[in-house]
Design an enzyme around this catalytic site. Structure first.
Site: not given
Ligand code: IDP
Ligand code: MG
Length: 139
Positions: A114, A128
């Site tokens: 993403n 961080e």
């Molecule tokens: P954020 O980056 O929006 O804070 P977080 O929940 O902290 O989201 O998750 C960290 C990273 O882990 C996300 O940016 C994404 O790259 C990955 N990630 C989060 N949820 C999923 C999922 O359901 N499937 C695959 N990768 C995920």
């Protein structure tokens, strides 16, 4: 709201696709000042530590693989209300749910890849930032 700082990474997919310039342009145009910045690559240990909070999640191994597969741009950004405003600028974790005009909507393809990281609290922004930068690299 007082000036504060957040931490970001332009993730390997964004760097691979040549989006560094476009994303930095959007960040600057949105009023963030760059306090620190570098092109770097995380080791497996780095990524496991950085994302330790997600270690029990089913996607953890893929996340570590993804975040270590190539260089990233790490940066510290300063602005009023930086943490919250940057989360707004990047959009929802899943680009399919991200608002029009957000960085993830524009540059990301999937919930796993993403394009960009943004700290979720002042406390995590500090942790961080210290993970990636020494005091002498912050301006
Ligand atoms: P954020 O980056 O929006 O804070 P977080 O929940 O902290 O989201 O998750 C960290 C990273 O882990 C996300 O940016 C994404 O790259 C990955 N990630 C989060 N949820 C999923 C999922 O359901 N499937 C695959 N990768 C995920
Ligand atoms: Mg997060």
């Amino acid at each position: 709201m007082a000036k504060n700082r957040t931490f970001t990474m332009l993730k390997p997919d964004a760097v691979e696709k040549g989006h560094i310039g476009a994303i930095l342009e959007k960040i600057s145009a949105s009023g963030f000042r760059i306090v620190a910045m570098k092109l770097t690559q995380m080791t497996t240990k780095d990524a496991q530590n950085f994302y330790a909070v997600h270690s029990e999640r089913p996607f953890f191994a893929d996340l570590v693989e993804y975040m270590t597969r190539g260089p990233i741009v790490a940066a510290i950004l300063e602005k009023d209300n930086a943490v919250e405003d940057f989360r707004t600028l990047i959009g929802a974790t899943n680009p399919a749910d991200a608002a029009e005009g957000t960085i993830r909507k524009m540059f990301a393809d999937s919930i796993s890849e993403n394009a960009v990281h943004g700290s979720d609290s002042d406390e995590n922004a500090f942790i961080e930032s210290a993970f990636h930068f020494s005091g002498r690299e912050m301006f």
